[in-house]
Design a protein around this motif. Structure first.
Motif, PDB file in Angstrom:
ATOM      1  N   UNK A   1       0.837  -1.190   0.000  1.00  0.00           N
ATOM      2  CA  UNK A   1       0.000   0.000   0.000  1.00  0.00           C
ATOM      3  C   UNK A   1       0.879   1.249   0.000  1.00  0.00           C
ATOM      4  N   UNK A   2       0.258   2.411  -0.266  1.00  0.00           N
ATOM      5  CA  UNK A   2       1.016   3.661  -0.252  1.00  0.00           C
ATOM      6  C   UNK A   2       1.648   3.899   1.112  1.00  0.00           C
ATOM      7  N   UNK A   3       0.893   3.634   2.196  1.00  0.00           N
ATOM      8  CA  UNK A   3       1.440   3.823   3.540  1.00  0.00           C
ATOM      9  C   UNK A   3       2.651   2.924   3.763  1.00  0.00           C
ATOM     10  N   UNK A   4       2.571   1.685   3.293  1.00  0.00           N
ATOM     11  CA  UNK A   4       3.702   0.765   3.448  1.00  0.00           C
ATOM     12  C   UNK A   4       4.916   1.271   2.680  1.00  0.00           C
ATOM     13  N   UNK A   5       4.669   1.817   1.475  1.00  0.00           N
ATOM     14  CA  UNK A   5       5.777   2.363   0.690  1.00  0.00           C
ATOM     15  C   UNK A   5       6.424   3.556   1.398  1.00  0.00           C
ATOM     16  N   UNK A   6       5.604   4.406   2.006  1.00  0.00           N
ATOM     17  CA  UNK A   6       6.131   5.559   2.739  1.00  0.00           C
ATOM     18  C   UNK A   6       6.966   5.091   3.926  1.00  0.00           C
ATOM     19  N   UNK A   7       6.443   4.144   4.691  1.00  0.00           N
ATOM     20  CA  UNK A   7       7.158   3.653   5.875  1.00  0.00           C
ATOM     21  C   UNK A   7       8.455   2.957   5.477  1.00  0.00           C
TER      22      UNK A   7
ATOM     23  N   UNK B   1      28.989   2.335   4.163  1.00  0.00           N
ATOM     24  CA  UNK B   1      28.975   1.856   2.789  1.00  0.00           C
ATOM     25  C   UNK B   1      27.855   0.875   2.502  1.00  0.00           C
ATOM     26  N   UNK B   2      27.749  -0.176   3.322  1.00  0.00           N
ATOM     27  CA  UNK B   2      26.777  -1.238   3.041  1.00  0.00           C
ATOM     28  C   UNK B   2      25.361  -0.860   3.471  1.00  0.00           C
ATOM     29  N   UNK B   3      25.244  -0.289   4.675  1.00  0.00           N
ATOM     30  CA  UNK B   3      23.910   0.036   5.197  1.00  0.00           C
ATOM     31  C   UNK B   3      23.525   1.470   4.825  1.00  0.00           C
ATOM     32  N   UNK B   4      24.384   2.440   5.191  1.00  0.00           N
ATOM     33  CA  UNK B   4      24.076   3.842   4.911  1.00  0.00           C
ATOM     34  C   UNK B   4      24.239   4.233   3.463  1.00  0.00           C
ATOM     35  N   UNK B   5      24.868   3.381   2.658  1.00  0.00           N
ATOM     36  CA  UNK B   5      25.036   3.665   1.243  1.00  0.00           C
ATOM     37  C   UNK B   5      24.187   2.745   0.381  1.00  0.00           C
ATOM     38  N   UNK B   6      24.615   1.494   0.233  1.00  0.00           N
ATOM     39  CA  UNK B   6      23.940   0.564  -0.680  1.00  0.00           C
ATOM     40  C   UNK B   6      22.479   0.334  -0.304  1.00  0.00           C
ATOM     41  N   UNK B   7      22.238  -0.113   0.923  1.00  0.00           N
ATOM     42  CA  UNK B   7      20.859  -0.451   1.313  1.00  0.00           C
ATOM     43  C   UNK B   7      19.936   0.759   1.265  1.00  0.00           C
ATOM     44  N   UNK B   8      20.355   1.853   1.883  1.00  0.00           N
ATOM     45  CA  UNK B   8      19.445   2.999   1.991  1.00  0.00           C
ATOM     46  C   UNK B   8      19.128   3.619   0.637  1.00  0.00           C
ATOM     47  N   UNK B   9      20.096   3.649  -0.277  1.00  0.00           N
ATOM     48  CA  UNK B   9      19.805   4.263  -1.565  1.00  0.00           C
ATOM     49  C   UNK B   9      18.979   3.352  -2.462  1.00  0.00           C
TER      50      UNK B   9
ATOM     51  N   UNK C   1      13.875   3.363  -4.840  1.00  0.00           N
ATOM     52  CA  UNK C   1      12.611   2.642  -4.989  1.00  0.00           C
ATOM     53  C   UNK C   1      11.450   3.553  -4.582  1.00  0.00           C
ATOM     54  N   UNK C   2      11.628   4.282  -3.489  1.00  0.00           N
ATOM     55  CA  UNK C   2      10.587   5.194  -3.042  1.00  0.00           C
ATOM     56  C   UNK C   2      10.296   6.278  -4.065  1.00  0.00           C
ATOM     57  N   UNK C   3      11.348   6.821  -4.680  1.00  0.00           N
ATOM     58  CA  UNK C   3      11.158   7.848  -5.706  1.00  0.00           C
ATOM     59  C   UNK C   3      10.354   7.282  -6.869  1.00  0.00           C
ATOM     60  N   UNK C   4      10.672   6.039  -7.274  1.00  0.00           N
ATOM     61  CA  UNK C   4       9.957   5.421  -8.388  1.00  0.00           C
ATOM     62  C   UNK C   4       8.503   5.144  -8.042  1.00  0.00           C
ATOM     63  N   UNK C   5       8.235   4.728  -6.803  1.00  0.00           N
ATOM     64  CA  UNK C   5       6.880   4.354  -6.402  1.00  0.00           C
ATOM     65  C   UNK C   5       6.023   5.562  -6.038  1.00  0.00           C
TER      66      UNK C   5
END
Length: 294
Positions: free
Chosen positions: A2-8, A212-220, A225-229
């Motif tokens: 849902x939209x709320x799930x995407x926001x969260x 790098x792994x969490x604050x870079x790869x995962x978060x971006x 994905x959020x920008x696309x959705x």
């Protein structure tokens, strides 16, 4: 979802970015901001490229390079110049203008309407960030303010164009291309302007791995994905959660004091994010129907 799930889910990115300050100050060697940025972006981007095993083709070579510059190279360098030239609170407040810039750019590039509620949400977020981080003795510096605005404009362009161009690949692949491009551009700048890193301790390695792994790869991956959705004007205000988390971590982990004004700022940030999401959920008004003349 849902939209709320995407926001969260998208909110996970700025929640993690809120840890950047404490990780940088407590775990990384001091005085290497551009080197740290390069090490945050490039190894993560190359790792993701190994996973997706796909390079850009055609126009996506220059588009990925430009987006990598906007979202990482220019943004991070401007961010650090602003942070060095301005007190942290002023730098954060100047950077908080970004959602308002995104609203204008989304109108220019994507034809999205400028909703009053979205502007109110962006302004409330700026006020909330100011209450969170500004101090009575904060001073302005012209170069620092310009750098902060350059960083905000750069990230705003990266956010809007990431959605406007929308490559036909997964957010994982988009992140791999942009992190790699941004990291490649950061490396020579770091080599020119900063000395070589000292021998790294275990804490240094842990800090770089987290960023790098969490604050870079995962978060971006989550952010793109959020920008696309959801679209850029919905996602950008969610970034206000980052300074909120940074203040909470400073209070819990570093024992910093939390004032009544800062708590008011937290409330303002949360309200601004909610108002911004409500604005994007509004349906456009139907066109007026003119009665046909006999």
């Amino acid at each position: 979802m849902s939209r709320l799930s995407d926001v969260l889910f998208t909110a996970l990115a700025p929640l993690v970015w809120g840890s950047t300050y404490v990780v940088t100050t407590e775990l990384l060697p001091a005085g290497y901001p551009i080197t740290a940025s390069a090490l945050r972006a490039l190894p993560a981007g190359l790792l993701l490229l190994l996973i997706v095993r796909r390079l850009p083709d055609g126009e996506w070579w220059w588009k990925s390079a430009l987006l990598g510059a906007f979202n990482f190279t220019i943004f991070w360098i401007a961010l650090f110049v602003s942070a060095y030239r301005l007190p942290g609170g002023v730098a954060a407040t100047v950077g908080a203008v970004q959602p308002l810039i995104v609203i204008v750019l989304a109108r220019v590039f994507m034809g999205q309407p400028i909703r009053a509620l979205a502007v109110i949400g962006g302004a409330a977020g700026m006020a909330g960030v100011a209450l969170l981080v500004l101090t009575p003795h904060a001073k302005l510096d012209a170069i620092g303010v310009i750098a902060g605005l350059v960083g905000a404009v750069s990230m705003a362009f990266g956010t809007v164009l990431s959605r406007h161009w929308q490559p036909p690949v997964s957010p994982l692949t988009v992140t791999a291309w942009q992190l790699t491009a941004g990291g490649i551009m950061l490396v020579p700048i770091a080599l020119v302007f900063e000395p070589a890193l000292p021998p790294l301790t275990l804490n240094n390695w842990l800090g770089f791995l987290w960023l790098g792994l969490v604050g870079g790869a995962f978060t971006y991956i989550v952010w793109f994905r959020g920008i696309a959705k959801l679209g850029p004007t919905a996602v950008s205000p969610i970034g206000f959660l980052s300074p909120l988390v940074a203040v909470i971590i400073g209070w819990v982990v570093l024992g910093q004091q939390l004032s009544a004004l800062q708590m008011l700022g937290m409330a303002a940030v949360l309200v601004s994010v909610w108002v911004s999401q409500m604005a994007q959920a509004q349906k456009p008004a139907p066109p007026e129907v003119t009665a046909a003349k006999a």
